[in-house]
Design an enzyme around this catalytic site. Structure first.
Site, short mmCIF file in Angstrom:
data_model
loop_
_atom_site.label_atom_id
_atom_site.label_comp_id
_atom_site.label_asym_id
_atom_site.label_seq_id
_atom_site.Cartn_x
_atom_site.Cartn_y
_atom_site.Cartn_z
N GLU A 148 31.78 30.16 42.75
CA GLU A 148 32.19 31.19 43.70
C GLU A 148 31.05 32.12 44.09
O GLU A 148 30.21 32.48 43.26
CB GLU A 148 33.34 32.03 43.16
CG GLU A 148 33.01 32.92 42.00
CD GLU A 148 34.13 33.91 41.67
OE1 GLU A 148 34.79 34.42 42.59
OE2 GLU A 148 34.33 34.17 40.47
N GLU A 247 43.91 38.60 41.87
CA GLU A 247 42.76 39.06 41.09
C GLU A 247 42.29 40.40 41.67
O GLU A 247 41.22 40.50 42.26
CB GLU A 247 41.63 38.03 41.11
CG GLU A 247 40.60 38.28 40.00
CD GLU A 247 39.30 37.53 40.19
OE1 GLU A 247 38.74 37.08 39.19
OE2 GLU A 247 38.83 37.40 41.34
#
Length: 262
Positions: A148, A247
Site C-alpha cells: 500500500e 480503518e
C-alpha cells in the site's frame, strides 16, 4: 456491504484481545489487525491468546499485517530495511501460520522508509526479494501479500497507487510470483494527491483489498469530504469482490454511528 473492522485503530479504549468480541457485539463478523505483537516471532502463548480471542468472539480474521516495526515511533515496515531483512523473513512463517489456522488470506507488507546512509536502489532490490519471499510463504494458505501507499511518513517512498503497482510488476517480472496486489487505502491515496477515481477505473478489478477513512482527519466516513460510498460502489461495479476495511479513528461510542441502517 461486507465490512471488516480494523481492531488496531478502532476500539482502542479496550485491551487488544477484547476488541474482537466488541466488534461482534457491534454487529460485524470480520476483523483485521496490524501486527499485534512486539516482535516478529512472538512466543507461542502470545499467538494462541490472539487466535483464541478471534475464535471465541466468533469473527473471521480477514487481514493481518506483517511486522512493520515500531509504528508509533515512525517505522513503516521492514520489507526494504537491510538491517532487519532477516527479521522480516523470520516473520513470514509466523504470519502464514496464523493465517492458515484462522482462514485469513490477506497479509499487508508495509514497504518501509528510506534509511539514512542506505542506497535506495539497494533497498528497492531487497524489497523485491522480501516481497517475493512473503508471497511464496503465504501461497501455501492461499494468501495474497498486499502493498500500500502510505501518507504521513516522510521517508516512505510509495505515495501513489502507481508507485506500489510498479513494485508489484517488478516482483512479478523478477520473481514470477503473482500473489502480490495493491491495497487501495482511499484515505492515504487521497491525502497524497492521487486521482482515486482514475485508480478505481483502471485497477478496481485487481485490488487486493480496500481500506477507508475520511479526509481530512482520518475519521469515520462523513466526517470529511471524501465520497467514500461512491468510490466503494464503483469499485464493486468494476469487479472488486473483497472486504472493505474500516480503518479510521473514532471514539468507541460513535465508531459505527455512520452505519445506522446498514
Amino acid at each position: 456491504m461486507t465490512y471488516t473492522v480494523n481492531c488496531s485503530i478502532l476500539l482502542t479504549e479496550l485491551p487488544l484481545l477484547e476488541r474482537p468480541a466488541a466488534v461482534k457485539a457491534a454487529g460485524f463478523d470480520a476483523v483485521e489487525f496490524w501486527w499485534p505483537f512486539a516482535s516478529s516471532v512472538p512466543a507461542d502463548p502470545e499467538v494462541t491468546a490472539f487466535e483464541n480471542a478471534i475464535i471465541d468472539a466468533g469473527v473471521q480474521l480477514t487481514g493481518l499485517n506483517f511486522n512493520a516495526g515500531d509504528m508509533p515511533g515512525g517505522d513503516r515496515g521492514l520489507v526494504s530495511w537491510p538491517a532487519r531483512s532477516s527479521e522480516f523473513k523470520d516473520n513470514i512463517d509466523v504470519v502464514a501460520g496464523i493465517g492458515g489456522r484462522l482462514g485469513c488470506t490477506a497479509f499487508n507488507a508495509l514497504y518501509g522508509n528510506r534509511i539514512e546512509g542506505e542506497d535506495p536502489d539497494r533497498q528497492d532490490a531487497l524489497a523485491v526479494e522480501n516481497l517475493a519471499a512473503a508471497a511464496e510463504g503465504v501461497a501455501g494458505v492461499g494468501g495474497t501479500v498486499l502493498l500500500e501507499p502510505v501518507s504521513g511518513a516522510p521517508g516512505y517512498p510509495l505515495l501513489l497507487a502507481g508507485d506500489a503497482l510498479a513494485v508489484i510488476r517488478r516482483v512479478e517480472a523478477e520473481a514470477g510470483v503473482v500473489n502480490v496486489k495493491l491495497l487501495a487505502d482511499f484515505y492515504h491515496l487521497s491525502v497524497n494527491g492521487d486521482d482515486v477515481p482514475a485508480v478505481i477505473e483502471k485497477h478496481a478489478r485487481d485490488f487486493g483489498h480496500i481500506q477507508i477513512a475520511d479526509a481530512p482527519g482520518r475519521g469515520a466516513p462523513g466526517t470529511g469530504t471524501l465520497p467514500l460510498r461512491e468510490w466503494v460502489a464503483r469499485s464493486r461495479e468494476l469487479g472488486y469482490g473483497g472486504y472493505v476495511s474500516l480503518e479510521y479513528k473514532e471514539p468507541r461510542e460513535t465508531a459505527f454511528a455512520w452505519l445506522t441502517g446498514r
